[in-house]
Design an enzyme around this catalytic site. Structure first.
Site, short mmCIF file in Angstrom:
data_model
loop_
_atom_site.label_atom_id
_atom_site.label_comp_id
_atom_site.label_asym_id
_atom_site.label_seq_id
_atom_site.Cartn_x
_atom_site.Cartn_y
_atom_site.Cartn_z
N PRO A 37 -4.37 11.17 -8.84
CG PRO A 37 -4.49 9.01 -7.92
CD PRO A 37 -3.73 10.30 -7.97
CB ALA A 41 -1.30 22.43 -5.12
CB ALA A 42 0.66 18.51 -8.34
CG ASP A 58 -2.86 20.71 -0.52
OD1 ASP A 58 -2.77 20.41 0.63
OD2 ASP A 58 -3.91 20.33 -1.41
N GLY A 86 -7.18 14.06 -2.07
CA GLY A 86 -6.10 14.50 -0.96
C GLY A 86 -4.84 14.60 -1.39
CG LEU A 87 -2.90 11.70 -3.22
CD1 LEU A 87 -3.13 10.36 -4.20
CD2 LEU A 87 -1.80 11.25 -2.43
N GLY A 88 -3.12 16.61 -3.77
CA GLY A 88 -2.86 17.62 -4.14
C GLY A 88 -2.82 17.94 -5.82
CB SER A 89 -4.86 16.42 -8.47
OG SER A 89 -5.73 16.67 -8.12
#
Ligand code: MEV
Length: 340
Positions: free
Chosen positions: A105, A114-115, A156, A109-112
């Site tokens: 998402p 950077a991922a 991140d 705050g889930l680092g989308s």
């Protein structure tokens, strides 16, 4: 019909256990990878003279980059590709199709961001048979993170590139952590965005106004991160839960929570979580709850009935130790030849 080289690479999401915001001001933070969600990048050879096309399916974005001139310098995806090609010593005159997609998402705050960048760096490097260490991947992703977030601490890109729990202090070599006991976490998504750049900017303005108060709260958060590191390594999850609760209270004092975040935190604790707090920039985004196997279903139910849009479960298990610099991105990418 011919065979074209296609390389696929992935990267996980991340969640901050403790220390967000204070980490921007030099205090330590602890974060873990979230492997239940991931970003994927596919790099394929394109026909001669076609340049580089970047297709971001989820963002509805399509970029065409041709030649050495006119590359958009403010675009995080283009920046990632340019930085990687330059880093591995290649010219920008390549003919490639790069497709990215992600089930992480966005702005929670889930680092989308950077991922996605990490998957791209890995795929581009592996496509040209270059192996990069997690530290090298992390540095390259940081360039794109700066475009997303302004003044990111770098946590991140670090946790996502290393895919390990990390104890992170800005400007220092990150330390990967071995957990003493399996950590079970539930991530409750408010469904509300948490725009990191804007929230970090708002904290900066507040900090300028009340430096003494903010610095002393950041000190307390830094102390919590230090103690969480110890309890994580020792497998003392009860202590970790208490520390997460304390961290949430300090984030509330920094005005980073919201009525929904607070409700989710309370629901998780009432459902039996050992600790719960907001995670990431705050004012939206996610809460994380530390659970045991026994209370997990009840906490999940409690989060959903308190208004979480979705709940993601993740585990961090002991036993993934070793020197991260020895783990090359090539192992995390797959190269194939496909008929076209
Ligand atoms: C965002 O995931 C975490 C913050 O601490 C910002 C940063 O570390 O760059 C809020």
């Amino acid at each position: 019909m011919g065979l074209r080289q296609v390389t696929v690479a992935y990267a996980p999401g991340k969640i901050i256990l403790v220390g967000e915001h204070a980490v921007v001001y030099g205090r330590p933070a602890v974060a873990v990878p979230v492997t239940q969600v991931r970003a994927q990048a596919t790099v394929g050879d394109a026909g001669k003279g076609q340049g580089i096309t970047i297709v971001a399916t989820d963002l509805g974005q399509r970029l065409l980059l041709r030649g050495e001139e006119g590359w958009p310098s403010e675009d995080p995806l283009a920046t990632t590709v340019i930085a990687t090609l330059k880093y591995v010593g290649l010219s920008l005159e390549q003919d490639l199709t790069i497709t990215v997609k992600s089930d992480i998402p966005i702005a929670r705050g889930l680092g989308s961001g950077a991922a996605v960048s990490t998957a791209m760096v890995r795929a581009v490097a592996a496509h040209f048979s270059r192996n990069l260490s997690p530290q090298e991947v992390s540095q390259l992703v940081y360039e794109a993170e700066r475009l997303h977030h302004g003044t990111p601490s770098g946590i991140d890109n670090t946790v996502i590139a290393h895919e390990r729990p990390v104890y992170f202090v800005q400007g220092q070599t990150p330390q990967t952590l071995a957990v003493g006991r399996t950590l079970r976490l539930l991530i409750g998504d408010t469904g509300e965005p948490s725009p990191t750049k804007a929230v970090v900017g708002a904290v900066r303005r507040q900090w300028r106004r009340s430096q003494g108060r903010y610095e002393s709260i950041f000190d307390e958060i830094g102390e919590i991160a230090l103690r969480v590191r110890r309890s994580l390594e020792e497998g003392d999850i009860a202590e970790m839960g208490r520390l997460m609760n304390e961290n949430h209270q300090l984030l509330r004092e920094l005005d980073l929570s919201s009525p929904l975040l607070d409700s989710l935190v309370t629901a998780a604790r009432d459902g039996g979580a050992l600790g719960a707090k907001l995670s990431g920039a705050g004012r939206g985004g996610n809460v994380i709850a530390l659970v045991t196997e026994e209370v997990r279903p009840e906490v999940e139910r409690a989060l959903l009935s308190a208004g979480a849009e979705r709940v993601i479960g993740t585990e961090v298990s002991p036993g993934r130790e070793g020197s991260p610099s020895m783990e090359m991105s090539g192992k995390l990418a797959r190269r194939d030849r496909r008929a076209v």
